[in-house]
Design a protein around this motif. Sequence first.
Motif, short mmCIF file in Angstrom:
data_model
loop_
_atom_site.label_atom_id
_atom_site.label_comp_id
_atom_site.label_asym_id
_atom_site.label_seq_id
_atom_site.Cartn_x
_atom_site.Cartn_y
_atom_site.Cartn_z
N ALA A 1 0.84 -1.20 0.00
CA ALA A 1 0.00 0.00 0.00
C ALA A 1 0.88 1.25 0.00
O ALA A 1 0.58 2.23 -0.69
CB ALA A 1 -0.93 -0.01 1.20
N TYR B 1 2.21 1.74 -3.44
CA TYR B 1 1.12 2.16 -4.33
C TYR B 1 0.87 3.67 -4.20
O TYR B 1 0.77 4.39 -5.19
CB TYR B 1 -0.15 1.37 -3.98
N LEU B 2 0.80 4.15 -2.96
CA LEU B 2 0.57 5.58 -2.73
C LEU B 2 1.73 6.41 -3.25
O LEU B 2 1.55 7.44 -3.89
CB LEU B 2 0.36 5.85 -1.24
N ILE C 1 2.57 10.62 -3.85
CA ILE C 1 2.40 10.99 -2.44
C ILE C 1 3.67 10.61 -1.68
O ILE C 1 4.13 9.47 -1.79
CB ILE C 1 1.17 10.26 -1.87
N LEU D 1 -1.49 8.73 5.95
CA LEU D 1 -2.76 8.32 5.35
C LEU D 1 -3.15 6.91 5.80
O LEU D 1 -4.29 6.66 6.17
CB LEU D 1 -2.61 8.29 3.83
N LEU D 2 -2.17 6.02 5.79
CA LEU D 2 -2.47 4.62 6.13
C LEU D 2 -2.77 4.47 7.61
O LEU D 2 -3.62 3.67 8.01
CB LEU D 2 -1.31 3.71 5.71
N ALA E 1 -6.15 5.76 8.09
CA ALA E 1 -7.12 4.80 7.55
C ALA E 1 -7.43 3.73 8.58
O ALA E 1 -8.55 3.25 8.69
CB ALA E 1 -6.56 4.16 6.28
N PHE E 2 -6.42 3.38 9.37
CA PHE E 2 -6.60 2.35 10.41
C PHE E 2 -7.44 2.87 11.57
O PHE E 2 -8.32 2.19 12.08
CB PHE E 2 -5.21 1.90 10.89
N VAL F 1 -3.71 -2.23 -5.50
CA VAL F 1 -3.73 -2.52 -4.06
C VAL F 1 -5.01 -1.96 -3.44
O VAL F 1 -5.42 -0.84 -3.74
CB VAL F 1 -2.48 -1.89 -3.40
N GLU F 2 -5.61 -2.73 -2.55
CA GLU F 2 -6.78 -2.24 -1.82
C GLU F 2 -6.31 -1.46 -0.60
O GLU F 2 -5.42 -1.90 0.13
CB GLU F 2 -7.66 -3.41 -1.35
N ILE F 3 -6.87 -0.29 -0.39
CA ILE F 3 -6.49 0.50 0.78
C ILE F 3 -7.74 0.87 1.58
O ILE F 3 -8.35 1.91 1.35
CB ILE F 3 -5.71 1.77 0.37
N PRO F 4 -8.13 0.01 2.50
CA PRO F 4 -9.33 0.28 3.30
C PRO F 4 -9.15 1.57 4.10
O PRO F 4 -8.04 1.86 4.57
CB PRO F 4 -9.42 -0.92 4.25
N GLY F 5 -10.19 2.33 4.21
CA GLY F 5 -10.14 3.52 5.07
C GLY F 5 -9.71 4.79 4.36
O GLY F 5 -9.80 5.87 4.92
N VAL F 6 -9.18 4.67 3.12
CA VAL F 6 -8.80 5.87 2.38
C VAL F 6 -9.73 5.99 1.18
O VAL F 6 -9.77 5.09 0.34
CB VAL F 6 -7.34 5.79 1.89
N TYR G 1 -10.22 11.07 -2.07
CA TYR G 1 -9.18 11.73 -1.28
C TYR G 1 -7.79 11.35 -1.80
O TYR G 1 -6.90 12.19 -1.95
CB TYR G 1 -9.31 11.37 0.20
N PHE G 2 -7.64 10.08 -2.08
CA PHE G 2 -6.37 9.54 -2.59
C PHE G 2 -6.00 10.24 -3.91
O PHE G 2 -4.86 10.72 -4.08
CB PHE G 2 -6.55 8.03 -2.77
N VAL H 1 -10.18 3.05 -1.59
CA VAL H 1 -9.41 2.72 -2.79
C VAL H 1 -9.43 1.22 -3.07
O VAL H 1 -8.91 0.42 -2.28
CB VAL H 1 -7.94 3.19 -2.64
N ASN H 2 -10.04 0.86 -4.17
CA ASN H 2 -10.07 -0.53 -4.68
C ASN H 2 -10.72 -1.56 -3.77
O ASN H 2 -10.81 -2.73 -4.14
CB ASN H 2 -8.65 -1.02 -5.03
#
Lengths: 411, 257
Positions: free
Chosen positions: A365, A368-369, A374, A382-383, A386-387, B90-95, B99-100, B144-145
């Motif tokens: 992840a 990817y960002l 970024i 960000l990650l 997100a958590f 890639v899956e990004i839970p929570g974003v 916004y990304f 995201v995804n």
Amino acid sequence: MTEPGVLAELPESGAIWLRDLRRDALDRFSKLGLPGPSEEDWRHTSVAPIAEGRFRRARLPEAYPEPAFRDWSGSRLVFVNGRYVPGLSSARPGARVVPMSQMLQKDGKELEPWLKETSATGAFAALNTALFEDGAYIEIDGSPVEPVHIVFLSAAQGEPAAAHVRVMIRLSAGSRAVIVEEYLSPGGTSNWTNSVAQIKLSENASLEHIRVQRDGAESLHVGLTEVRQARDSRYASRAFSFGGRLVRHDLDVRLEGEGAECQLDGLYFLKDSDHVDNHTRVDHAKPHTTSRELYKGVLDGVSRAVFNGAIVVRPNAQKISSVQSNKNLLLSSEGLVHTKPEFKIYANDVQCKHGATIGQLSSEALFYLRSRGIDETEARRLLVYAFVGEMVSRVGMAGPRQALAEELWGG
Amino acid sequence: MSLLEIRDLKVRVGDKQILGGIDLKVEAGQIHAIMGPNGSGKSTLAHILAGREGFVPTGGSVSFDGKDLLAMAPEIRAREGVFLAFQYPVEIPGVSNKYFLKAAYNAIRKHKGLEELGAGAFLKLIKERAKLVELDPTLLDRPVNEGFSGGEKKRNEILQLAVLEPKLAILDETDSGLDIDALKVVASGINAMRHPSRSFVVVTHYQRLLDYLVPDVVHVLVNGRIVKSGDKKLALELEEKGYGWIEAQDRERVAQP
């Protein structure tokens, strides 16, 4: 046994019953002593900073940084070093919100049975009963739309000080409320706060309880929240901890009536050498009760976290449902989490689930960002957000939710 | 000056030498297809250009727009105009997707010395670009995804390409896992982004994407080397005859240096 460092003289004023209560509590504390590592519940948390400390009785310092409050509506009670500060407080109609010091003077008899019936038998709770002088008394009857905000500010007073504070919250049948309980201390103080909150929900009452503990790196905090729920009542706890040298919170919920539900959400967000220990316990005393629990943690630096989630299902408490989850994100190689579910099930027709995870930021992840422009710092932020964002979004009230979102985003 | 110039690039992943000396020149506006059997190093080439950690260049050089690409952090490459469409997004839970995209878009704007775009204008932009790939606009508000179908993920990659407007787009097996209708949508989205100053490197195992996305040059990668280059007819020949004959030729070459 005596603990000269933590003991202070008993408050002298008050009714006979109160003095008796305090003396009994002090006796109990003296018999128990401070918990040590041989006790299962304290295996991973050392109380040495308290045992070895010398604490003065907390008093209102001459000067202290005034907290900048956000502009929420509703009643607010502010305490500095455990002392009520009327100038920072405001009362609004709709709820009975009174400092404990006033209750003890005027309406103490009302409190006597309730103070006595607490099942909080641990050493810190006993010490709290012996020594508390102030705190908040809240009685909700009906559905005040405005939240109640209780703030305990811990400020430097020359030497380390101990403040023992008591919160008592009662919701009458069918009433609803949002209560924000906040513990703040600016960096640099090594004060100790010992709090006990007793919460009673009558039939069909509903409470969202937002507890935010935001202490400096040197602060010590021990808290007990004891919740008793009658039939069909709903309790939602959002417990946020931002660390401290030694932080322990016991959340003890008893579902005493059929149809009672609790949702326990927690987040600890730690760095440097913070140590935060959350012990939760849900007692399904009656059939058809429900508990949902999600605690998340983020650990950076050499911080330590303990999560212990006890679920008790009494004999004949059939058809209960309980789900517990603890998820941790380690941002450094030296953060450490002790996580332990503890199920004691004495009924046979129940649904119980639990799970715990400890993970790191996903390198996929992150890449990817970054591959989208970024930078690494922002990508990590960000990650992490997100958590934790899920826990923030569960806060039902916009003011605190926004404040927490900004704090976590900035952190 | 070519937009991308790869000279004798050698890459190691772990203990394994994957690329054994790649030479490739891509001019502005061109589409190059990189084809080859599984394990030939196609994806490695795509990832080394994007700056994937763990992919170690052991020799050679890559110049992008006259600059040393290998010396840049992944985010700098992106801001300079390199874009990799992932084979497995890639899956990004929570974003949230929106916004990304905004964070990425504004990071690139800032790098170029442009002002960040406000929320309203940005929303307009992504909605318009989402139409290019027929992406359901509700997916913009989702993480995201996360929970996207395979086709939605690939469209989302092309949406990012359309929003970020890179100089060089590297498409890593963008056609894999797509049915023919989805493939047409994705290809038309890519075609809409063709521009005289934008180049594409299309990594693919199959020829079918190249029916819709016509390459200027086709390269065949075998065992970490480009063993043959030609025009679009080479892709058709590979489709017809498979990779066996070309691998056999390569084995002969290795046997008789």
